[in-house]
Design a protein around this motif. Sequence first.
Motif, PDB file in Angstrom:
ATOM      1  N   LYS A  38      45.456  27.384  42.547  1.00 38.13           N
ATOM      2  CA  LYS A  38      44.384  27.009  41.623  1.00 38.13           C
ATOM      3  C   LYS A  38      44.393  27.878  40.368  1.00 38.13           C
ATOM      4  CE  LYS A  38      41.267  27.785  44.691  1.00 38.13           C
ATOM      5  NZ  LYS A  38      42.060  28.147  45.858  1.00 38.13           N
ATOM      6  N   SER A  39      44.677  29.158  40.496  1.00 38.47           N
ATOM      7  CA  SER A  39      44.673  30.061  39.336  1.00 38.47           C
ATOM      8  C   SER A  39      45.745  29.657  38.338  1.00 38.47           C
ATOM      9  CB  SER A  39      44.888  31.511  39.763  1.00 38.47           C
ATOM     10  OG  SER A  39      43.827  31.944  40.572  1.00 38.47           O
ATOM     11  N   ARG A  60      37.218  38.614  42.261  1.00 37.97           N
ATOM     12  CA  ARG A  60      37.787  39.466  41.206  1.00 37.97           C
ATOM     13  C   ARG A  60      39.300  39.321  41.076  1.00 37.97           C
ATOM     14  NH1 ARG A  60      34.999  44.950  42.263  1.00 37.97           N
ATOM     15  NH2 ARG A  60      32.948  44.066  41.981  1.00 37.97           N
ATOM     16  N   SER A  61      39.993  39.238  42.191  1.00 33.20           N
ATOM     17  CA  SER A  61      41.453  39.135  42.124  1.00 33.20           C
ATOM     18  C   SER A  61      41.888  37.857  41.421  1.00 33.20           C
ATOM     19  CB  SER A  61      42.056  39.215  43.517  1.00 33.20           C
ATOM     20  OG  SER A  61      41.556  38.144  44.328  1.00 33.20           O
ATOM     21  N   GLY A  62      41.170  36.769  41.664  1.00 30.32           N
ATOM     22  CA  GLY A  62      41.495  35.506  41.012  1.00 30.32           C
ATOM     23  C   GLY A  62      41.200  35.544  39.522  1.00 30.32           C
ATOM     24  N   LEU A  63      40.100  36.163  39.143  1.00 27.04           N
ATOM     25  CA  LEU A  63      39.771  36.278  37.723  1.00 27.04           C
ATOM     26  C   LEU A  63      40.763  37.179  36.999  1.00 27.04           C
ATOM     27  CD1 LEU A  63      35.880  36.522  37.802  1.00 27.04           C
ATOM     28  CD2 LEU A  63      37.279  34.599  37.072  1.00 27.04           C
ATOM     29  N   ARG A  64      41.213  38.235  37.678  1.00 25.99           N
ATOM     30  CA  ARG A  64      42.214  39.119  37.067  1.00 25.99           C
ATOM     31  C   ARG A  64      43.506  38.357  36.804  1.00 25.99           C
ATOM     32  NH1 ARG A  64      42.281  43.066  41.067  1.00 25.99           N
ATOM     33  NH2 ARG A  64      40.084  43.459  40.927  1.00 25.99           N
ATOM     34  N   ALA A  65      43.879  37.453  37.703  1.00 27.90           N
ATOM     35  CA  ALA A  65      45.111  36.676  37.530  1.00 27.90           C
ATOM     36  C   ALA A  65      45.005  35.753  36.327  1.00 27.90           C
ATOM     37  CB  ALA A  65      45.384  35.852  38.794  1.00 27.90           C
TER      38      ALA A  65
END
Length: 66
Positions: A38-39, A60-65
């Motif tokens: 999805k990212s 957070r990890s997904g937003l960082r990606a």
Amino acid sequence: PLADRASNRPLMSHQLEMFRHALTRHLCILAAAMGTGKSLVAIEVMEASGFRDWWGVAPRSGLRAV
């Protein structure tokens, strides 16, 4: 029908369907299981649309990606 657009990166068939759906419908939620890409689809949609103001709701990890 969904927009017949190609992405800059190679996408799997389900990712390409999400990509085309988001570009066609404009307002949507990409909801799928973890690890389905999805990212990457979100990044592709942001780049392809040219729109600069985005809201993202994710861990957070997904937003960082993105």
